[in-house]
Enzyme design. Structure first.
Site, mmCIF file in Angstrom:
data_model
loop_
_atom_site.group_PDB
_atom_site.id
_atom_site.type_symbol
_atom_site.label_atom_id
_atom_site.label_comp_id
_atom_site.label_asym_id
_atom_site.label_seq_id
_atom_site.Cartn_x
_atom_site.Cartn_y
_atom_site.Cartn_z
ATOM 1 N N GLY A 197 7.266 2.769 3.855
ATOM 2 C CA GLY A 197 8.039 1.593 3.481
ATOM 3 C C GLY A 197 7.657 0.357 4.258
ATOM 4 O O GLY A 197 8.202 -0.713 4.050
ATOM 5 N N CYS A 198 6.713 0.469 5.172
ATOM 6 C CA CYS A 198 6.274 -0.668 5.982
ATOM 7 C C CYS A 198 5.133 -1.373 5.255
ATOM 8 O O CYS A 198 4.170 -0.739 4.866
ATOM 9 C CB CYS A 198 5.799 -0.176 7.345
ATOM 10 S SG CYS A 198 5.668 -1.413 8.610
#
Length: 104
Positions: free
Chosen positions: A102-103
Protein backbone atom coordinates in the site's frame (compact mmCIF):
# COMPACT_ATOMS: atom_id res chain seq x y z
CA UNK A 1 16.95 -6.23 -10.86
CA UNK A 2 20.23 -4.37 -10.79
CA UNK A 3 23.38 -4.94 -8.79
CA UNK A 4 24.97 -1.85 -7.30
CA UNK A 5 27.73 -1.14 -4.82
CA UNK A 6 26.96 0.78 -1.64
CA UNK A 7 29.83 1.41 0.77
CA UNK A 8 31.80 -1.42 -0.79
CA UNK A 9 28.91 -3.91 -0.57
CA UNK A 10 27.48 -5.37 -3.77
CA UNK A 11 23.70 -5.50 -3.37
CA UNK A 12 20.76 -6.29 -5.63
CA UNK A 13 18.22 -3.49 -5.90
CA UNK A 14 14.95 -2.87 -7.72
CA UNK A 15 14.12 0.12 -9.92
CA UNK A 16 13.43 2.26 -6.82
CA UNK A 17 16.70 1.32 -5.11
CA UNK A 18 15.21 -1.03 -2.51
CA UNK A 19 17.25 -4.13 -1.70
CA UNK A 20 15.63 -7.17 -3.31
CA UNK A 21 17.35 -9.60 -0.92
CA UNK A 22 16.99 -8.59 2.74
CA UNK A 23 19.82 -11.02 3.57
CA UNK A 24 22.26 -8.67 1.81
CA UNK A 25 21.55 -5.97 4.43
CA UNK A 26 23.84 -5.40 7.41
CA UNK A 27 24.05 -2.92 10.26
CA UNK A 28 27.14 -1.49 8.55
CA UNK A 29 25.10 -0.85 5.40
CA UNK A 30 22.20 0.92 7.14
CA UNK A 31 24.00 4.23 7.81
CA UNK A 32 25.07 4.34 4.16
CA UNK A 33 21.51 3.73 2.98
CA UNK A 34 20.30 6.41 5.40
CA UNK A 35 22.86 8.90 4.10
CA UNK A 36 21.62 8.32 0.54
CA UNK A 37 18.22 9.70 1.61
CA UNK A 38 19.61 12.45 3.81
CA UNK A 39 19.33 10.82 7.24
CA UNK A 40 21.82 10.37 10.05
CA UNK A 41 20.86 7.45 12.28
CA UNK A 42 20.26 7.90 16.00
CA UNK A 43 19.39 5.35 18.69
CA UNK A 44 15.70 6.06 18.02
CA UNK A 45 16.19 5.14 14.35
CA UNK A 46 18.01 1.93 15.30
CA UNK A 47 15.17 0.86 17.61
CA UNK A 48 12.76 1.07 14.69
CA UNK A 49 15.14 -0.53 12.19
CA UNK A 50 15.74 -3.50 14.48
CA UNK A 51 12.00 -3.84 15.10
CA UNK A 52 11.34 -3.83 11.34
CA UNK A 53 14.00 -6.46 10.69
CA UNK A 54 12.69 -8.74 13.47
CA UNK A 55 9.07 -8.21 12.47
CA UNK A 56 9.85 -8.96 8.81
CA UNK A 57 11.55 -12.21 9.83
CA UNK A 58 8.49 -13.20 11.87
CA UNK A 59 5.70 -11.93 9.57
CA UNK A 60 7.23 -12.33 6.11
CA UNK A 61 6.28 -8.81 5.05
CA UNK A 62 7.33 -5.28 5.90
CA UNK A 63 5.36 -3.70 8.73
CA UNK A 64 3.06 -0.80 7.91
CA UNK A 65 3.41 2.57 9.59
CA UNK A 66 0.47 1.77 11.84
CA UNK A 67 2.01 -1.55 12.92
CA UNK A 68 5.36 0.07 13.67
CA UNK A 69 3.62 2.72 15.74
CA UNK A 70 1.45 0.34 17.75
CA UNK A 71 4.07 -2.38 18.25
CA UNK A 72 6.88 -0.03 19.29
CA UNK A 73 4.77 2.56 21.10
CA UNK A 74 6.18 5.27 18.86
CA UNK A 75 3.61 7.93 17.93
CA UNK A 76 3.09 8.36 14.18
CA UNK A 77 4.11 12.00 14.54
CA UNK A 78 7.48 10.86 15.93
CA UNK A 79 7.92 8.48 12.98
CA UNK A 80 7.44 11.43 10.63
CA UNK A 81 10.04 13.35 12.64
CA UNK A 82 12.61 10.56 12.37
CA UNK A 83 11.87 9.65 8.74
CA UNK A 84 10.44 12.88 7.21
CA UNK A 85 8.12 12.80 4.24
CA UNK A 86 7.36 9.14 3.72
CA UNK A 87 8.34 7.35 6.93
CA UNK A 88 7.13 3.84 6.05
CA UNK A 89 9.00 3.88 2.74
CA UNK A 90 12.16 5.36 4.27
CA UNK A 91 12.16 2.96 7.24
CA UNK A 92 11.88 0.00 4.89
CA UNK A 93 14.62 1.35 2.62
CA UNK A 94 17.13 1.87 5.43
CA UNK A 95 16.18 -1.50 6.93
CA UNK A 96 16.88 -3.28 3.63
CA UNK A 97 13.28 -4.46 3.30
CA UNK A 98 10.63 -4.23 0.58
CA UNK A 99 8.24 -1.27 0.64
CA UNK A 100 5.21 -2.00 2.84
CA UNK A 101 2.06 -3.02 0.98
CA UNK A 102 0.00 0.00 0.00
CA UNK A 103 3.04 2.29 0.02
CA UNK A 104 3.40 4.40 -3.13
Amino acid sequence: MTTTTIAGHAVDVNEEGFLTDPAQWSEELAPELAALIGLELTDAHWTLIRFLRDDYAAQGETATLRRVSTQTGTPVKALFGLFPGKPAKKMAYVSGLPKPKGCV
